[in-house]
Design a protein around this motif. Structure first.
Motif, mmCIF file in Angstrom:
data_model
loop_
_atom_site.group_PDB
_atom_site.id
_atom_site.type_symbol
_atom_site.label_atom_id
_atom_site.label_comp_id
_atom_site.label_asym_id
_atom_site.label_seq_id
_atom_site.Cartn_x
_atom_site.Cartn_y
_atom_site.Cartn_z
ATOM 1 N N ILE A 12 0.846 -1.198 0.000
ATOM 2 C CA ILE A 12 0.000 0.000 0.000
ATOM 3 C C ILE A 12 0.878 1.244 0.000
ATOM 4 C CG2 ILE A 12 -1.672 1.338 1.344
ATOM 5 C CD1 ILE A 12 -2.760 -1.398 2.351
ATOM 6 N N GLN A 13 1.909 1.232 0.824
ATOM 7 C CA GLN A 13 2.805 2.386 0.886
ATOM 8 C C GLN A 13 3.480 2.615 -0.468
ATOM 9 O OE1 GLN A 13 5.357 2.677 4.284
ATOM 10 N NE2 GLN A 13 6.797 4.026 3.254
ATOM 11 N N GLN A 14 3.923 1.564 -1.102
ATOM 12 C CA GLN A 14 4.568 1.694 -2.411
ATOM 13 C C GLN A 14 3.611 2.294 -3.439
ATOM 14 O OE1 GLN A 14 5.811 -2.331 -3.146
ATOM 15 N NE2 GLN A 14 7.803 -2.045 -2.159
ATOM 16 N N ALA A 15 2.358 1.875 -3.403
ATOM 17 C CA ALA A 15 1.374 2.402 -4.349
ATOM 18 C C ALA A 15 1.116 3.890 -4.101
ATOM 19 C CB ALA A 15 0.068 1.609 -4.254
ATOM 20 N N ILE A 16 1.051 4.283 -2.841
ATOM 21 C CA ILE A 16 0.836 5.694 -2.508
ATOM 22 C C ILE A 16 2.034 6.523 -2.957
ATOM 23 C CG2 ILE A 16 0.594 7.352 -0.621
ATOM 24 C CD1 ILE A 16 -1.024 5.166 0.879
ATOM 25 N N VAL A 17 3.235 6.060 -2.645
ATOM 26 C CA VAL A 17 4.449 6.796 -2.997
ATOM 27 C C VAL A 17 4.598 6.912 -4.512
ATOM 28 C CG1 VAL A 17 6.979 6.715 -2.912
ATOM 29 C CG2 VAL A 17 5.652 6.281 -0.851
ATOM 30 N N SER A 18 4.220 5.878 -5.238
ATOM 31 C CA SER A 18 4.340 5.913 -6.696
ATOM 32 C C SER A 18 3.217 6.707 -7.350
ATOM 33 C CB SER A 18 4.385 4.497 -7.267
ATOM 34 O OG SER A 18 3.131 3.861 -7.124
ATOM 35 N N GLY A 19 2.240 7.132 -6.567
ATOM 36 C CA GLY A 19 1.163 7.966 -7.105
ATOM 37 C C GLY A 19 0.105 7.186 -7.857
ATOM 38 N N LEU A 25 -5.888 1.756 -3.574
ATOM 39 C CA LEU A 25 -7.231 1.410 -3.122
ATOM 40 C C LEU A 25 -7.485 -0.092 -3.217
ATOM 41 C CD1 LEU A 25 -9.924 2.407 -2.050
ATOM 42 C CD2 LEU A 25 -10.644 2.791 -4.406
ATOM 43 N N ALA A 26 -7.037 -0.705 -4.297
ATOM 44 C CA ALA A 26 -7.214 -2.154 -4.459
ATOM 45 C C ALA A 26 -6.464 -2.910 -3.358
ATOM 46 C CB ALA A 26 -6.726 -2.591 -5.834
ATOM 47 N N ARG A 27 -5.266 -2.429 -3.044
ATOM 48 C CA ARG A 27 -4.478 -3.098 -1.998
ATOM 49 C C ARG A 27 -5.086 -2.868 -0.610
ATOM 50 N NH1 ARG A 27 1.770 -2.241 -4.129
ATOM 51 N NH2 ARG A 27 1.578 -3.735 -5.822
ATOM 52 N N ILE A 28 -5.653 -1.697 -0.385
ATOM 53 C CA ILE A 28 -6.327 -1.431 0.889
ATOM 54 C C ILE A 28 -7.530 -2.346 1.054
ATOM 55 C CG2 ILE A 28 -7.716 0.280 2.132
ATOM 56 C CD1 ILE A 28 -5.760 2.413 0.981
ATOM 57 N N GLU A 29 -8.295 -2.519 -0.011
ATOM 58 C CA GLU A 29 -9.461 -3.407 0.051
ATOM 59 C C GLU A 29 -9.030 -4.851 0.294
ATOM 60 O OE1 GLU A 29 -11.593 -2.601 -3.555
ATOM 61 O OE2 GLU A 29 -12.347 -0.686 -2.793
ATOM 62 N N ALA A 30 -7.948 -5.260 -0.355
ATOM 63 C CA ALA A 30 -7.440 -6.627 -0.151
ATOM 64 C C ALA A 30 -6.977 -6.806 1.295
ATOM 65 C CB ALA A 30 -6.294 -6.917 -1.123
ATOM 66 N N LEU A 31 -6.316 -5.803 1.845
ATOM 67 C CA LEU A 31 -5.870 -5.876 3.235
ATOM 68 C C LEU A 31 -7.060 -5.938 4.183
ATOM 69 C CD1 LEU A 31 -3.514 -5.757 5.296
ATOM 70 C CD2 LEU A 31 -3.811 -3.266 5.274
#
Length: 105
Positions: A12-19, A25-31
């Protein structure tokens, strides 16, 4: 904290940092689904909550930075539309630009 949970939080952090908000959002839902399935024990809950708070602040800072960049680009485009140039004869010419403002959601 479960190793799988840690990996998902890092993703999730990597997705946020990469913009990439869609991936984040997909990773947050999976988590979230993973937490519902596995549950969270009382010992690791504070650490997970701290990590989630960090991710929230990171996302909010990213959104503010993106908005500032959008505002700066809007100002640059507005200024570029009003540039005046001079030709070889010394005549002032106004060159309008029709550049469309980029939008990111």
């Amino acid at each position: 904290m479960n190793t799988k949970h840690k990996m998902m939080l890092d993703g999730i952090q990597q997705a946020i940092v990469s913009g990439d908000p869609t991936l984040a959002l997909a990773r947050i839902e999976a988590l979230s689904k993973r937490f519902e399935r596995d549950g969270v024990d009382a010992d690791t809950r504070p650490r997970i909550e701290q990590t989630l708070l960090h991710l929230r602040r990171l996302a909010e800072d990213s959104a503010r930075g993106t908005q500032r960049a959008i505002d700066q680009i809007r100002d640059i485009l507005q200024n570029a539309r009003t540039l005046q140039t001079y030709d070889k004869a010394g005549q002032r010419r106004t060159t309008p630009t029709n550049a469309a403002l980029a939008q990111r959601f």
